[in-house]
Motif scaffolding. Sequence first.
Motif, mmCIF file in Angstrom:
data_model
loop_
_atom_site.group_PDB
_atom_site.id
_atom_site.type_symbol
_atom_site.label_atom_id
_atom_site.label_comp_id
_atom_site.label_asym_id
_atom_site.label_seq_id
_atom_site.Cartn_x
_atom_site.Cartn_y
_atom_site.Cartn_z
ATOM 1 N N ASN A 298 -7.180 3.197 -17.408
ATOM 2 C CA ASN A 298 -6.917 3.551 -16.019
ATOM 3 C C ASN A 298 -6.744 2.312 -15.160
ATOM 4 O O ASN A 298 -7.351 1.264 -15.408
ATOM 5 N N PHE A 299 -5.930 2.426 -14.127
ATOM 6 C CA PHE A 299 -5.821 1.378 -13.120
ATOM 7 C C PHE A 299 -7.060 1.379 -12.238
ATOM 8 O O PHE A 299 -7.680 2.428 -12.015
ATOM 9 N N ARG A 300 -7.411 0.226 -11.719
ATOM 10 C CA ARG A 300 -8.432 0.164 -10.677
ATOM 11 C C ARG A 300 -7.829 0.727 -9.402
ATOM 12 O O ARG A 300 -6.682 0.437 -9.058
ATOM 13 N N ARG A 301 -8.620 1.526 -8.684
ATOM 14 C CA ARG A 301 -8.134 2.105 -7.425
ATOM 15 C C ARG A 301 -9.030 1.663 -6.275
ATOM 16 O O ARG A 301 -10.238 1.866 -6.303
ATOM 17 N N ASP A 302 -8.395 1.062 -5.260
ATOM 18 C CA ASP A 302 -9.056 0.659 -4.019
ATOM 19 C C ASP A 302 -8.355 1.365 -2.861
ATOM 20 O O ASP A 302 -7.117 1.461 -2.847
ATOM 21 N N TYR A 303 -9.145 1.814 -1.877
ATOM 22 C CA TYR A 303 -8.572 2.576 -0.765
ATOM 23 C C TYR A 303 -9.043 2.026 0.581
ATOM 24 O O TYR A 303 -10.161 1.529 0.716
ATOM 25 N N ILE A 304 -8.168 2.188 1.572
ATOM 26 C CA ILE A 304 -8.509 1.981 2.971
ATOM 27 C C ILE A 304 -8.603 3.370 3.582
ATOM 28 O O ILE A 304 -7.611 4.109 3.623
ATOM 29 N N ALA A 305 -9.792 3.766 4.030
ATOM 30 C CA ALA A 305 -9.955 5.137 4.518
ATOM 31 C C ALA A 305 -11.025 5.195 5.599
ATOM 32 O O ALA A 305 -12.132 4.671 5.412
ATOM 33 N N VAL B 115 0.853 -1.184 0.000
ATOM 34 C CA VAL B 115 0.000 0.000 0.000
ATOM 35 C C VAL B 115 0.889 1.234 0.000
ATOM 36 O O VAL B 115 2.008 1.218 0.521
ATOM 37 N N VAL B 116 0.404 2.307 -0.616
ATOM 38 C CA VAL B 116 1.036 3.611 -0.521
ATOM 39 C C VAL B 116 0.012 4.544 0.102
ATOM 40 O O VAL B 116 -1.022 4.833 -0.522
ATOM 41 N N GLY B 117 0.273 4.967 1.320
ATOM 42 C CA GLY B 117 -0.725 5.734 2.045
ATOM 43 C C GLY B 117 -1.962 4.881 2.252
ATOM 44 O O GLY B 117 -1.889 3.798 2.828
ATOM 45 N N SER B 118 -3.099 5.318 1.730
ATOM 46 C CA SER B 118 -4.340 4.553 1.850
ATOM 47 C C SER B 118 -4.678 3.796 0.569
ATOM 48 O O SER B 118 -5.688 3.095 0.509
ATOM 49 N N LEU B 119 -3.830 3.917 -0.461
ATOM 50 C CA LEU B 119 -4.078 3.278 -1.753
ATOM 51 C C LEU B 119 -3.495 1.870 -1.791
ATOM 52 O O LEU B 119 -2.309 1.671 -1.520
ATOM 53 N N LEU B 120 -4.321 0.895 -2.153
ATOM 54 C CA LEU B 120 -3.840 -0.469 -2.346
ATOM 55 C C LEU B 120 -3.105 -0.548 -3.680
ATOM 56 O O LEU B 120 -3.689 -0.306 -4.739
ATOM 57 N N VAL B 121 -1.821 -0.862 -3.639
ATOM 58 C CA VAL B 121 -1.018 -0.988 -4.858
ATOM 59 C C VAL B 121 -1.121 -2.406 -5.417
ATOM 60 O O VAL B 121 -1.282 -2.603 -6.617
ATOM 61 N N ALA B 122 -1.028 -3.400 -4.554
ATOM 62 C CA ALA B 122 -1.128 -4.798 -4.993
ATOM 63 C C ALA B 122 -1.574 -5.653 -3.820
ATOM 64 O O ALA B 122 -1.130 -5.451 -2.684
ATOM 65 N N GLN B 123 -2.453 -6.593 -4.094
ATOM 66 C CA GLN B 123 -2.828 -7.572 -3.091
ATOM 67 C C GLN B 123 -1.692 -8.565 -2.883
ATOM 68 O O GLN B 123 -0.889 -8.800 -3.783
ATOM 69 N N ALA B 124 -1.653 -9.151 -1.704
ATOM 70 C CA ALA B 124 -0.732 -10.257 -1.467
ATOM 71 C C ALA B 124 -1.294 -11.510 -2.126
ATOM 72 O O ALA B 124 -2.495 -11.762 -2.065
ATOM 73 N N GLY B 125 -0.441 -12.281 -2.767
ATOM 74 C CA GLY B 125 -0.860 -13.554 -3.346
ATOM 75 C C GLY B 125 -0.738 -14.644 -2.299
ATOM 76 O O GLY B 125 0.340 -14.833 -1.725
ATOM 77 N N VAL B 126 -1.835 -15.347 -2.017
ATOM 78 C CA VAL B 126 -1.825 -16.268 -0.883
ATOM 79 C C VAL B 126 -2.401 -17.639 -1.226
ATOM 80 O O VAL B 126 -3.195 -17.793 -2.160
ATOM 81 N N ALA B 127 -1.978 -18.607 -0.431
ATOM 82 C CA ALA B 127 -2.630 -19.911 -0.369
ATOM 83 C C ALA B 127 -3.607 -19.858 0.795
ATOM 84 O O ALA B 127 -3.270 -19.335 1.862
ATOM 85 N N VAL B 128 -4.807 -20.357 0.586
ATOM 86 C CA VAL B 128 -5.809 -20.328 1.639
ATOM 87 C C VAL B 128 -6.338 -21.735 1.900
ATOM 88 O O VAL B 128 -6.235 -22.629 1.049
ATOM 89 N N ARG B 129 -6.895 -21.895 3.071
ATOM 90 C CA ARG B 129 -7.613 -23.117 3.439
ATOM 91 C C ARG B 129 -9.049 -22.709 3.695
ATOM 92 O O ARG B 129 -9.306 -21.713 4.372
ATOM 93 N N ALA B 130 -9.998 -23.463 3.124
ATOM 94 C CA ALA B 130 -11.401 -23.081 3.268
ATOM 95 C C ALA B 130 -12.307 -24.275 3.046
ATOM 96 O O ALA B 130 -11.941 -25.241 2.362
ATOM 97 N N GLY B 131 -13.497 -24.183 3.625
ATOM 98 C CA GLY B 131 -14.522 -25.190 3.407
ATOM 99 C C GLY B 131 -15.267 -24.946 2.112
ATOM 100 O O GLY B 131 -15.293 -23.833 1.576
#
Length: 202
Positions: free
Chosen positions: A140-147, A83-99
């Motif tokens: 344009n890039f998609r922009r997601d924020y934490i605010a 993240v840069v400030g409140s802007l999400l630059v890239a999600q973390a790539g993860v392995a998940v466990r789920a039902g």
Amino acid sequence: MLLSAFQPDRSDPQLLDWTSAKPWWRGTIPGTSAWPTFRAAIRASPLAESSFHPFFHEIVSVQVSDDADEPPSVVGEFWPGAVVGSLLVAQAGVAVRAGAHHLDADVAARSALYWAWWRCNRRAVDLSHGWGHNSQWSTNFRRDYIAEGHLHYNVDADPSRQPDRDLNDADRIDLLRYRCSIRTDLGADQWPFDDTFVEQAP
């Protein structure tokens, strides 16, 4: 491209450029040092979210839980998000466990990923595809924020446009939040690009 060295590689004709039937990227794959070097250069902070959330995490692989009601949890990381400030630059790539009631393992890990130009391991769908050599620079890039305690998804969407009528509201929001199908494969021809959403941060 900076994330490609961390991604599992799959040989699948669906991953090829549909306009040329060749790989989307035919240049050199950057090494694993390129992503942290870039993050440092733009003074991005790493994501520190260890609990799974679709705002912060891109699903790369899924382990099936014996408990069908078990919610997704992070069991490994392929690459760190930023993240840069409140802007999400890239999600973390993860392995998940789920039902199975939360995620279908094959669908969540292999269905088309929207708002992505290219992935080694899954089909990507982006508005910049198929418009010629300038398409990357004019899309344009998609922009997601934490605010202010909230997560804002795709803030530049035009909410006045009609939603995709092929999807019910729940599937539309899931496609926007996860950027991919998670239980039933919705395909690669949906139009989530005009959707936006705000929810409470975890």
